[in-house]
Design a protein around this motif. Sequence first.
Motif, PDB file in Angstrom:
ATOM      1  N   SER A   1     -24.840 -58.027   8.533  1.00 27.11           N
ATOM      2  CA  SER A   1     -24.322 -58.509   7.240  1.00 27.11           C
ATOM      3  C   SER A   1     -25.303 -58.261   6.098  1.00 27.11           C
ATOM      4  CB  SER A   1     -24.010 -60.000   7.318  1.00 27.11           C
ATOM      5  OG  SER A   1     -25.191 -60.767   7.572  1.00 27.11           O
ATOM      6  N   GLU A   2     -26.474 -57.713   6.402  1.00 24.23           N
ATOM      7  CA  GLU A   2     -27.456 -57.454   5.350  1.00 24.23           C
ATOM      8  C   GLU A   2     -26.959 -56.344   4.426  1.00 24.23           C
ATOM      9  OE1 GLU A   2     -30.803 -56.468   7.737  1.00 24.23           O
ATOM     10  OE2 GLU A   2     -31.493 -58.536   7.936  1.00 24.23           O
ATOM     11  N   PRO A   3     -26.999 -56.544   3.108  1.00 16.85           N
ATOM     12  CA  PRO A   3     -26.469 -55.535   2.174  1.00 16.85           C
ATOM     13  C   PRO A   3     -27.458 -54.403   1.930  1.00 16.85           C
ATOM     14  CG  PRO A   3     -27.252 -57.440   0.950  1.00 16.85           C
ATOM     15  CD  PRO A   3     -27.453 -57.757   2.400  1.00 16.85           C
ATOM     16  N   TRP A   4     -26.920 -53.186   1.811  1.00 20.45           N
ATOM     17  CA  TRP A   4     -27.732 -52.022   1.461  1.00 20.45           C
ATOM     18  C   TRP A   4     -27.639 -51.854  -0.058  1.00 20.45           C
ATOM     19  CZ3 TRP A   4     -30.524 -50.099   5.400  1.00 20.45           C
ATOM     20  CH2 TRP A   4     -30.073 -50.308   6.696  1.00 20.45           C
ATOM     21  N   ARG A   5     -28.560 -52.454  -0.768  1.00 23.35           N
ATOM     22  CA  ARG A   5     -28.493 -52.418  -2.233  1.00 23.35           C
ATOM     23  C   ARG A   5     -28.947 -51.074  -2.807  1.00 23.35           C
ATOM     24  NH1 ARG A   5     -29.865 -57.975  -1.460  1.00 23.35           N
ATOM     25  NH2 ARG A   5     -28.187 -59.295  -2.263  1.00 23.35           N
ATOM     26  N   LEU A   6     -29.604 -50.299  -1.987  1.00 22.40           N
ATOM     27  CA  LEU A   6     -29.964 -48.944  -2.403  1.00 22.40           C
ATOM     28  C   LEU A   6     -29.565 -48.002  -1.282  1.00 22.40           C
ATOM     29  CD1 LEU A   6     -31.219 -47.068  -4.476  1.00 22.40           C
ATOM     30  CD2 LEU A   6     -33.479 -47.552  -3.502  1.00 22.40           C
ATOM     31  N   SER A   7     -28.500 -47.262  -1.521  1.00 20.63           N
ATOM     32  CA  SER A   7     -27.991 -46.332  -0.514  1.00 20.63           C
ATOM     33  C   SER A   7     -28.227 -44.908  -1.007  1.00 20.63           C
ATOM     34  CB  SER A   7     -26.496 -46.567  -0.284  1.00 20.63           C
ATOM     35  OG  SER A   7     -26.000 -45.706   0.714  1.00 20.63           O
ATOM     36  N   THR A   8     -28.939 -44.114  -0.213  1.00 18.35           N
ATOM     37  CA  THR A   8     -29.354 -42.792  -0.673  1.00 18.35           C
ATOM     38  C   THR A   8     -28.973 -41.715   0.340  1.00 18.35           C
ATOM     39  OG1 THR A   8     -31.545 -42.781   0.360  1.00 18.35           O
ATOM     40  CG2 THR A   8     -31.337 -43.914  -1.761  1.00 18.35           C
ATOM     41  N   SER A   9     -28.856 -40.499  -0.173  1.00 20.06           N
ATOM     42  CA  SER A   9     -28.511 -39.380   0.700  1.00 20.06           C
ATOM     43  C   SER A   9     -28.953 -38.081   0.048  1.00 20.06           C
ATOM     44  CB  SER A   9     -27.005 -39.339   0.964  1.00 20.06           C
ATOM     45  OG  SER A   9     -26.657 -38.216   1.741  1.00 20.06           O
ATOM     46  N   GLN A  10     -29.553 -37.209   0.836  1.00 25.59           N
ATOM     47  CA  GLN A  10     -29.894 -35.872   0.350  1.00 25.59           C
ATOM     48  C   GLN A  10     -28.853 -34.870   0.830  1.00 25.59           C
ATOM     49  OE1 GLN A  10     -33.224 -32.310   0.777  1.00 25.59           O
ATOM     50  NE2 GLN A  10     -33.609 -34.273   1.740  1.00 25.59           N
ATOM     51  N   THR A  11     -28.434 -33.981  -0.041  1.00 21.78           N
ATOM     52  CA  THR A  11     -27.523 -32.902   0.329  1.00 21.78           C
ATOM     53  C   THR A  11     -28.321 -31.605   0.336  1.00 21.78           C
ATOM     54  OG1 THR A  11     -25.742 -34.077  -0.811  1.00 21.78           O
ATOM     55  CG2 THR A  11     -25.327 -31.791  -0.184  1.00 21.78           C
ATOM     56  N   PRO A  12     -28.836 -31.183   1.481  1.00 17.50           N
ATOM     57  CA  PRO A  12     -29.660 -29.969   1.494  1.00 17.50           C
ATOM     58  C   PRO A  12     -28.804 -28.716   1.375  1.00 17.50           C
ATOM     59  CG  PRO A  12     -29.369 -30.798   3.718  1.00 17.50           C
ATOM     60  CD  PRO A  12     -28.696 -31.792   2.811  1.00 17.50           C
ATOM     61  N   ILE A  13     -29.361 -27.681   0.757  1.00 18.60           N
ATOM     62  CA  ILE A  13     -28.696 -26.375   0.735  1.00 18.60           C
ATOM     63  C   ILE A  13     -28.937 -25.720   2.091  1.00 18.60           C
ATOM     64  CG2 ILE A  13     -28.632 -24.099  -0.345  1.00 18.60           C
ATOM     65  CD1 ILE A  13     -29.423 -25.352  -2.949  1.00 18.60           C
ATOM     66  N   GLN A  14     -27.868 -25.455   2.826  1.00 22.73           N
ATOM     67  CA  GLN A  14     -27.987 -24.975   4.193  1.00 22.73           C
ATOM     68  C   GLN A  14     -27.904 -23.456   4.312  1.00 22.73           C
ATOM     69  OE1 GLN A  14     -25.390 -27.660   6.794  1.00 22.73           O
ATOM     70  NE2 GLN A  14     -24.782 -28.289   4.737  1.00 22.73           N
ATOM     71  N   GLN A  15     -27.280 -22.807   3.338  1.00 22.11           N
ATOM     72  CA  GLN A  15     -27.090 -21.350   3.397  1.00 22.11           C
ATOM     73  C   GLN A  15     -27.736 -20.708   2.176  1.00 22.11           C
ATOM     74  OE1 GLN A  15     -22.736 -20.709   4.901  1.00 22.11           O
ATOM     75  NE2 GLN A  15     -22.804 -22.657   3.827  1.00 22.11           N
ATOM     76  N   ILE A  16     -29.035 -20.847   2.089  1.00 19.62           N
ATOM     77  CA  ILE A  16     -29.765 -20.359   0.925  1.00 19.62           C
ATOM     78  C   ILE A  16     -29.592 -18.859   0.753  1.00 19.62           C
ATOM     79  CG2 ILE A  16     -31.918 -19.972   2.186  1.00 19.62           C
ATOM     80  CD1 ILE A  16     -31.549 -21.409  -1.385  1.00 19.62           C
ATOM     81  N   GLU A  17     -29.285 -18.145   1.858  1.00 21.07           N
ATOM     82  CA  GLU A  17     -29.117 -16.702   1.775  1.00 21.07           C
ATOM     83  C   GLU A  17     -27.882 -16.303   0.968  1.00 21.07           C
ATOM     84  OE1 GLU A  17     -26.840 -18.133   5.336  1.00 21.07           O
ATOM     85  OE2 GLU A  17     -28.821 -18.499   4.488  1.00 21.07           O
ATOM     86  N   LEU A  18     -26.960 -17.245   0.762  1.00 22.77           N
ATOM     87  CA  LEU A  18     -25.753 -16.937  -0.007  1.00 22.77           C
ATOM     88  C   LEU A  18     -26.008 -16.939  -1.511  1.00 22.77           C
ATOM     89  CD1 LEU A  18     -23.057 -19.069   1.877  1.00 22.77           C
ATOM     90  CD2 LEU A  18     -23.589 -16.648   2.177  1.00 22.77           C
ATOM     91  N   PHE A  19     -27.106 -17.541  -1.933  1.00 24.99           N
ATOM     92  CA  PHE A  19     -27.376 -17.686  -3.359  1.00 24.99           C
ATOM     93  C   PHE A  19     -28.681 -16.971  -3.708  1.00 24.99           C
ATOM     94  CE2 PHE A  19     -24.976 -21.336  -1.923  1.00 24.99           C
ATOM     95  CZ  PHE A  19     -23.941 -21.403  -2.846  1.00 24.99           C
ATOM     96  N   ASP A  20     -28.602 -16.128  -4.707  1.00 28.48           N
ATOM     97  CA  ASP A  20     -29.779 -15.407  -5.189  1.00 28.48           C
ATOM     98  C   ASP A  20     -30.259 -16.096  -6.460  1.00 28.48           C
ATOM     99  OD1 ASP A  20     -31.743 -13.689  -5.895  1.00 28.48           O
ATOM    100  OD2 ASP A  20     -30.486 -11.896  -6.027  1.00 28.48           O
ATOM    101  N   ILE A  21     -30.996 -17.196  -6.276  1.00 28.14           N
ATOM    102  CA  ILE A  21     -31.418 -17.997  -7.426  1.00 28.14           C
ATOM    103  C   ILE A  21     -32.398 -17.232  -8.306  1.00 28.14           C
ATOM    104  CG2 ILE A  21     -32.594 -20.133  -8.094  1.00 28.14           C
ATOM    105  CD1 ILE A  21     -31.462 -21.463  -5.656  1.00 28.14           C
TER     106      ILE A  21
END
Length: 787
Positions: free
Chosen positions: A681-701
């Motif tokens: 029942s403890e609340p998660w007052r700070l919920s975080t998530s990272q979205t990593p780029i998984q197919q870096i080869e598709l993008f030529d930054i």
Amino acid sequence: MAEAHQAVAFQFTITPEGIDLQLSYQALNQIYHSGVRSWKRRVSRMRNRVIKGVYPASPSSWLFVVIAILATLYMRSDPSMGLIDKIQQHLPLSLHVSLSSQGQTMLSALVFSTLLWLSLILALRFCLKLLLSYHQWMFEMHGPVSNTTKVWVTLLRLLSSRKPLLYSYQTSLPHLPVPTIKDTLSRYLQSVRPLLSDPAYKRMTELANGFESNLGNRLQRYLKLKALWATNYVSDWWEEYIYLRSRGPIMVNSNYYGMDFLFVTPTSVQAARAGNTITALLLYRRKVNREELKPSRVPGTVIPLCAAQYERMFNTTRTPGLETDVLQHWQDSEYVAVYHKGRFFRLWVYNAGRLLSPREIEHQIQRILDDPSPPLPGEERLGALTAGDRVPWHQMRKQYFSSGINKRSLDIIERAAFFVTLDDEEQGMKGDDPAGNLDRYAKSLLHGKCYDRWFDKSFSIVIYKNGKNGLNAEHSWADAPTIAHLWEFTLATDAFQLGYTDDEHCKGDVDRMLPHPRNRESWNNPHNVQAQICTSLTVAQSLADDVDCHVFPFREFGKGRVKKLRVSPDAFIQISLQLAYYRDRGGFCLTYEASMTRLFREGRTETVRSCSNETCAFVKALEGGESAEQCRRLLRLASEGHQNLYRMAMTGAGIDRHLFCLYVVSKYLGVDSPFLKEVLSEPWRLSTSQTPIQQIELFDIKNHPDYISLGGGFGPVADDGYGVSYIIVGEDMINFHVSSKYSCKETDSHRFGAEIHKALQDIMALMSAEPKSAAPSRGPSQPKKQL
């Protein structure tokens, strides 16, 4: 398209002269090609089953074994040590009569070769499973590598040398282990220590000790029994009790969103962007169906991740129930469902068994955009039923959508490959208020108008009037990295492979004989349905209006400068979030960071409790005016501690999923645990998530720096908390998505975003001032080795 033509493929009329039979050859041609496509898929699935069934060997290796055995027999040697003769003795009598002695020997050798080949495959798969069960490598990636790990890497590379299919590793992945009660409770108490006062911590310790000595061991035995029987002891309960049994709205509370490129919109033509986006998604589906996608791996390594979540990506819908929802998945669908200005359309994407070209799909989309017909009564806001509470939607579905024209129309939406909304608004960063526009863009993708998305679909694509796009994903069937993998492919394929003409239209030709997209299947929405639509819309609108979204790109620095400091970029950001929260709220809170457990079969996520003793010590030291040297030392300890927590979570030694499953067992047994009840029942007052780029080869930054993904975000988990998603883009940029609720006077997404910005700068300034000679030459924050 076959369904549409099937009804008119055969027509007959009874006349005085007999039966006048009329055949529609065009319709029969469509049915024929649709059947051919279906059989091709079946053959492809059978072929893939064989290939992945014998992995890491190959089907052709059977022939090698047979030739080797026959060659040794030819050389008057018996490699079977008499087994071939025994097999020959036990051949059926009919074969003894019909075959010569030499033929019987050949047949027996073939049987022995096949059995030997199967035994070798089982041995190889067992060895691969043992290798994938070794996780000590993760704790050595930033330090000296042991000889054991070096040998392990070599063997794993040898066994993985053959090109695998998407699901080739599935049966070789280890099962998620059940941690011991003692270890889980010890780690739990350590995680809550900085959040509790001394009396509260003493009380919690007593509760934990009482649980361990009494009820805990009993629950653990049942859990171990399940772990022996089930593929994954967590995933099915997690899917059911965390997602499918939720009776509140899934909009905002569960669904999440993904955004388009930040600086670039490849075309301003709405129909053209829809044409390329839909095509890219269907090309991805083809790769999934044919298992042509490379298995996902831990970045920088050869270690595979579970691919089970890809199975329900397309042709999947969450249907409401009284107590629990159900995920329905269909093998295939030849159309997508499209919503525009209150009307639902069925858009066929195959013609004569071939996928329509992007230009043809654009042509069909333009037909929908040009259609002037008005919505039917109750049709415009029908999607609000999926945005409101689940029980009323189940009741309406059962009473008014289980038969007749409503059922047929609903089936068309639910069986579609995915859902597409042609939005009549313009979104994106450009304009007089770029910061505010990004916030409005996020809110639009998260909930829209609360009725112009179909929140039950596995994912819905949104194409805006100005060509911007995005998606909204339902959470129960998979986690964000899976949908992010799809979205990366879609954006890259759209921009760099399919492309557009000089006048911003899709490339390709149009078959002018394409039938018009089938307009709105008939709806019969009586007063009760329309009244419930209004009620659900009111609930959803209240929820949507309460969400405070703030999206901002952080451009001061990125992972490039952080890695030069020999600090983990993710740990750097998580510690910054703790500093920002402390400054924003004057204290610490239970913090959720999502970590994957896809090193194990059917693994999903685990929680990294990133508010740790070490992190809190650093924040207090920095805010308390301690010396810079002391603060830097504490930061490195906090970074090392965070990385260790992340590795523990990834390798099955997390806290929260184990406690969650123990709680589920206690409910099945009908026993109460004060300890588990309080923990869950403890609340998660700070919920975080990272979205990593998984197919870096598709993008030529480097050559296309403007094609930067904005990532995605989600709504706040706690009413008085924050939801923070971030994506590390390239070497010099981090995009943040912050959410909270307007109804909570203590939270403010823009204020918290400013605190995050300042915390990142302050920590960077602290670490950049460190003398180079003081920086460790090797430590936990060193860039990953290639394993």
